[in-house]
Design a protein around this motif. Sequence first.
Motif, mmCIF file in Angstrom:
data_model
loop_
_atom_site.group_PDB
_atom_site.id
_atom_site.type_symbol
_atom_site.label_atom_id
_atom_site.label_comp_id
_atom_site.label_asym_id
_atom_site.label_seq_id
_atom_site.Cartn_x
_atom_site.Cartn_y
_atom_site.Cartn_z
ATOM 1 N N ASP A 32 0.827 -1.209 0.000
ATOM 2 C CA ASP A 32 0.000 0.000 0.000
ATOM 3 C C ASP A 32 0.859 1.256 0.000
ATOM 4 N N ARG A 33 2.014 1.144 0.620
ATOM 5 C CA ARG A 33 2.866 2.326 0.783
ATOM 6 C C ARG A 33 4.324 1.909 0.606
ATOM 7 N N LEU A 34 5.053 2.706 -0.192
ATOM 8 C CA LEU A 34 6.468 2.404 -0.435
ATOM 9 C C LEU A 34 7.276 3.686 -0.352
ATOM 10 N N SER A 35 8.456 3.590 0.240
ATOM 11 C CA SER A 35 9.344 4.759 0.298
ATOM 12 C C SER A 35 10.154 4.842 -1.001
ATOM 13 N N TYR A 36 10.761 6.014 -1.185
ATOM 14 C CA TYR A 36 11.635 6.236 -2.354
ATOM 15 C C TYR A 36 12.717 5.170 -2.417
ATOM 16 N N GLU A 37 13.367 4.911 -1.296
ATOM 17 C CA GLU A 37 14.481 3.968 -1.262
ATOM 18 C C GLU A 37 14.012 2.549 -1.558
ATOM 19 N N GLU A 38 12.802 2.187 -1.064
ATOM 20 C CA GLU A 38 12.269 0.850 -1.350
ATOM 21 C C GLU A 38 11.989 0.680 -2.837
ATOM 22 N N ILE A 39 11.399 1.708 -3.446
ATOM 23 C CA ILE A 39 11.106 1.651 -4.898
ATOM 24 C C ILE A 39 12.406 1.537 -5.681
ATOM 25 N N LYS A 40 13.393 2.350 -5.308
ATOM 26 C CA LYS A 40 14.685 2.323 -6.007
ATOM 27 C C LYS A 40 15.328 0.939 -5.903
ATOM 28 N N ALA A 41 15.286 0.352 -4.702
ATOM 29 C CA ALA A 41 15.912 -0.963 -4.489
ATOM 30 C C ALA A 41 15.204 -2.042 -5.301
ATOM 31 N N GLN A 42 13.855 -2.017 -5.270
ATOM 32 C CA GLN A 42 13.104 -3.069 -5.967
ATOM 33 C C GLN A 42 13.212 -2.942 -7.493
ATOM 34 N N LEU A 43 13.295 -1.702 -7.998
ATOM 35 C CA LEU A 43 13.413 -1.505 -9.457
ATOM 36 C C LEU A 43 14.847 -1.667 -9.938
ATOM 37 N N ASN A 44 15.807 -1.451 -9.040
ATOM 38 C CA ASN A 44 17.237 -1.523 -9.407
ATOM 39 C C ASN A 44 17.593 -0.486 -10.484
ATOM 40 N N LEU A 45 17.121 0.748 -10.278
ATOM 41 C CA LEU A 45 17.388 1.831 -11.226
ATOM 42 C C LEU A 45 18.262 2.896 -10.581
ATOM 43 N N SER A 46 18.839 3.743 -11.422
ATOM 44 C CA SER A 46 19.639 4.864 -10.920
ATOM 45 C C SER A 46 18.709 5.915 -10.334
ATOM 46 N N ASP A 47 19.274 6.808 -9.542
ATOM 47 C CA ASP A 47 18.468 7.876 -8.944
ATOM 48 C C ASP A 47 17.769 8.722 -10.011
ATOM 49 N N ASP A 48 18.505 9.048 -11.086
ATOM 50 C CA ASP A 48 17.910 9.877 -12.152
ATOM 51 C C ASP A 48 16.658 9.227 -12.711
#
Length: 744
Positions: free
Chosen positions: A593-609
């Motif tokens: 239901d809720r995800l933090s920026y860092e969780e999304i980044k980790a799960q997608l394995n994408l760069s910050d940009d």
Amino acid sequence: MATKDPIHLDVGWGVMEKGIEKVKTILEGTKDEQFTSQEYMVNYTTIYNMCTQRQPHDYSDQLYDKYKKTFESYIASDVLPSLREKHDEFILIELLKRWPNHKIMIRWLSRFFHYLDRYYVARSSVPTLNEAGLTCFKHEVYKELNGKFTGAVLALIHQEREGDQIDRSLLKNVLDMFVEMGLGTMDCYEKDFEASMLQDTASYYSRKASKWILEDSCPDYMLKAEECLKREKDRVSHYLHSSSETKLLKEAQRELLTVYATQLLEKEHSGIQALLREDKVEDLSRMYRLFLRVEQGFGLEPVSNVFKQYVTNEGTALVKQAEDAAKDKKADKRDVVGLPEQVLVRKLIELHDKYLGYVNDCFQNHSLFHKALKEAFEVFCNKSVAGSSSAELLATFCENVLKNGGSEKLTDEAIEKTLEKVVMLLAFVSDKDLFAEFFRKKLARRLIYDKSADDDHVRSLLSKLKQQFGGQFTSKMEGMVTDMTLVKENQQHFAEYLRGNPRVHPGIDLTVTVLTTGFWPTYKSSDLNLPAEMVKCVEAFKGYYQTKTKHRKLTWINSLGNCNLMGKFDAKKIELILSPYQAAALLLFNGSDRLSYEEIKAQLNLSDDDVVRTLHSLSCAKYKILTKEPNSRTISPTDAFQFNSKFDDKMRRIKIPNPPVDEKKKVIEDVDKDRRYSIDASVVRIMKARKVLGYQQLVGECVEQLSKMFKPDVKAIKKRIEDLITRDYLERDKENPNLFMYLA
């Protein structure tokens, strides 16, 4: 048999004098008489007998001398007195009575003395009787009076120039006499008449031109000048010798045009700039006709220089206008459609059409004006507008035209014509390779997302570019188009594969576009963690592709492509058209239901940009599919996100756009890299052929080779030469550091 007594000179000449007197009487017209055949035979026989008698009674020498003295005597007693007492036109009229009579007298006496011509003249190497008779007139009459004849002729020519009617046949016959006095050469005509006539012509037109240049406008002056030159040419055809035409026109042109060329062209309200500004096509055509004849340096060169400067100013003004409009963002919507930069390209095309028409029609397709037009367009076609180079502007313009004819909704025929003119403009742009890369990027995007209204126009444009700039210029783009023609066939085979292998079917529709790496722009690949559904699709296609070839490696570009997801919102279901990054991000919320920026980044394995851009498009842009905490317009690593179940839209199908990526920097970097390779290849190619070459010659040849595609920087060439030396392609001469040698 009795021997005939010889005829003595005084007796025989006494007989001849009677015949000669009768000839004079006939010529003077005092009696209406004619020679009888008997009289003719008496004179002829007398001369014959006196020339064929044995020595000392062969009087050939004496008779030849008396023949000449007969003319001298007649001229002194009858011809000269009648000419000396007359002046102006009347001396010419009298001359045209005396000169033909003299030739008649030569003809009659030549018949009487014919035996001299047959034997004595050839044996003694003396002039013929005809030449001797003409020489007498030349020495006795012409040498004394040719100045008066010339003056009278020039006076009549002056009268005619001033508009009076004169007897042209009189002048024609007089000037024919000047030619005949040359006895086979043009000396008398040229020295005694033509030189004075040319001087008189120069003086006449010098006076006229100095008056007209002050009083008349440029068009009026040119009308008068053209009429004068036409009349001078007409004068030659009626009575002057044909050899005078070039010299006569040259004098008139110098005084009428050369002397006042600058003053005429630069007349404030009527010079060439005014003619161009007011579209005075007829006057411009007349200017071309007139100055075409003028000697080099004073003729078409000044005209073409002013033309070039005028076109340069016109084009530069359009560029400035577009620059100002782009800055202010206040382009007049009533007059123009679209962005100022794109309107500029349309206006440049119109400008080129207009002045190319002038070059073809007014300036008769002359190479000097084609060169002037080219150099003018090269000045302003290489200026940037609102930070965009001309290469980029043209690429964007092509893109817009190919997209359903652009904002003007052009017909197919109009699209073809417009693309042809764009290619013509591109010829003036120095950075053609930059255009090629920008256009290739745009073409790639449109081909991949199927935004092209008609691929035939794309092929047509590539054909035009290939014809103008060579096959290497379009080879990659042609490869891209070929790739896209194979997509449908490939997709059909993939569908057949899935039908034959139902166990590997991913359960969702999948369309894959296979691109050949060498043809397409380089795209950033990423290790995106795809959702399970997408992974199943990828594996299914890999299995199919391995049945086709085992020698090619598939690299998945996840940043491209589209995904269609069904969003279940409180109000209704809405179909969302997303990028793979966006789709992967949203699918994470099926399990959370809720995800933090860092969780999304980790799960997608994408760069910050990539994460920032993706989340921004889903939570901060037009369509807020996600809600963000804290609520703001920017994405930061401390943000948290939730699925927005309350989202609603009047449409049942919406496309969530990706934030635009500034590709300009990447294109310029790619082009700079390619240029380094091009410079390397050019230097090696030149040195391989020449073996040993000086620095200046090497740079010069390199610039010449590469300038067809871009204008290489000399510093860049120098840097590449140094690099080639370190890589052992070249070496410097030990004694002369500016001399390079090729190392095989």
